[in-house]
Design an enzyme around this catalytic site. Sequence first.
Site, mmCIF file in Angstrom:
data_model
loop_
_atom_site.group_PDB
_atom_site.id
_atom_site.type_symbol
_atom_site.label_atom_id
_atom_site.label_comp_id
_atom_site.label_asym_id
_atom_site.label_seq_id
_atom_site.Cartn_x
_atom_site.Cartn_y
_atom_site.Cartn_z
ATOM 1 N N HIS A 181 36.161 31.636 51.247
ATOM 2 C CA HIS A 181 35.796 31.014 49.969
ATOM 3 C C HIS A 181 36.745 31.526 48.896
ATOM 4 C CE1 HIS A 181 34.163 35.036 49.719
ATOM 5 N NE2 HIS A 181 34.282 34.908 48.412
ATOM 6 N N HIS A 218 42.084 33.602 44.673
ATOM 7 C CA HIS A 218 42.531 33.843 46.045
ATOM 8 C C HIS A 218 41.386 33.660 47.037
ATOM 9 C CE1 HIS A 218 40.772 37.684 44.836
ATOM 10 N NE2 HIS A 218 40.540 37.893 46.126
HETATM 11 P P1 2AM Z 1 37.618 39.719 47.470
HETATM 12 O O1 2AM Z 1 37.587 38.626 48.471
HETATM 13 O O2 2AM Z 1 38.849 39.743 46.653
HETATM 14 O O3 2AM Z 1 37.262 41.058 48.047
HETATM 15 C C1 2AM Z 1 31.960 38.503 47.741
HETATM 16 O O4 2AM Z 1 31.988 39.869 47.993
HETATM 17 C C2 2AM Z 1 33.150 38.094 46.928
HETATM 18 O O5 2AM Z 1 33.140 38.815 45.704
HETATM 19 C C3 2AM Z 1 34.495 38.385 47.579
HETATM 20 O O6 2AM Z 1 35.282 37.227 47.481
HETATM 21 C C4 2AM Z 1 35.095 39.508 46.797
HETATM 22 O O7 2AM Z 1 36.443 39.369 46.462
HETATM 23 C C5 2AM Z 1 34.364 39.447 45.505
HETATM 24 N N1 2AM Z 1 34.164 40.807 45.003
HETATM 25 C C6 2AM Z 1 33.498 41.792 45.611
HETATM 26 N N2 2AM Z 1 33.503 42.908 44.843
HETATM 27 C C7 2AM Z 1 34.199 42.599 43.734
HETATM 28 C C8 2AM Z 1 34.548 43.308 42.556
HETATM 29 N N3 2AM Z 1 34.171 44.564 42.357
HETATM 30 N N4 2AM Z 1 35.285 42.669 41.634
HETATM 31 C C9 2AM Z 1 35.671 41.400 41.819
HETATM 32 N N5 2AM Z 1 35.360 40.655 42.909
HETATM 33 C C10 2AM Z 1 34.633 41.256 43.852
#
Ligand code: 2AM
Length: 175
Positions: free
Chosen positions: A42, A124
């Site tokens: 996603h 991303h």
């Molecule tokens: P990521 O894919 O870049 O890790 C569910 O966990 C979604 O939330 C993931 O797409 C993740 O991004 C994002 N996510 C999790 N922790 C986060 C944080 N502290 N700050 C921003 N995005 C976060």
Amino acid sequence: MTTQRLFFALELPAPLQQELVRWRAENFAEDAGRPIAAANLHLTLAFLGEVSDETSLRLQQLAGRISQPGFAIDLDDAGHWPRPGVVWLGCQRPPRGLLQLANLLRAQAARHGCAQSAPSFHPHVTLLRNAAHKVALPPRGFHWRLDVSHFVLCSSRFEKGQTRYQVLARWPLST
Ligand code: 2AM
């Protein structure tokens, strides 16, 4: 007080998820990192973290008032962030509509106590995690177009050793 770990996101259609998994298998070394399951691919718009039901409802009300046209995203870029250990798929030129939507959701989240960790939004799709070592990225030239007509609120739970995302609400973007 019950809380849930939530985030606003763009879904990827199942055929695109499958195609990206095939492409990933063909283009990255097996030991490059831990692959994200197809159904979990996603694009996060705004991460809320652990939020109360009250905050969740308030942010859902605000999300429901967003009125903006749909847009198309060209997934044509890839990169590696060694620090979080993330290999991602992104876009060389993110469309204005995507930035507008994410920045609005991020601002609303921040106003309701959901601190936004990164100062700016870098759209991303995470492909691999735990990618701590240098990763050979596929040469540019790959391209998938994603037509975006809605966005969603998802919950994230860790169950039986697996991360599970569930769509809690969905909002259309006008055509
Ligand atoms: P990521 O894919 O870049 O890790 C569910 O966990 C979604 O939330 C993931 O797409 C993740 O991004 C994002 N996510 C999790 N922790 C986060 C944080 N502290 N700050 C921003 N995005 C976060």
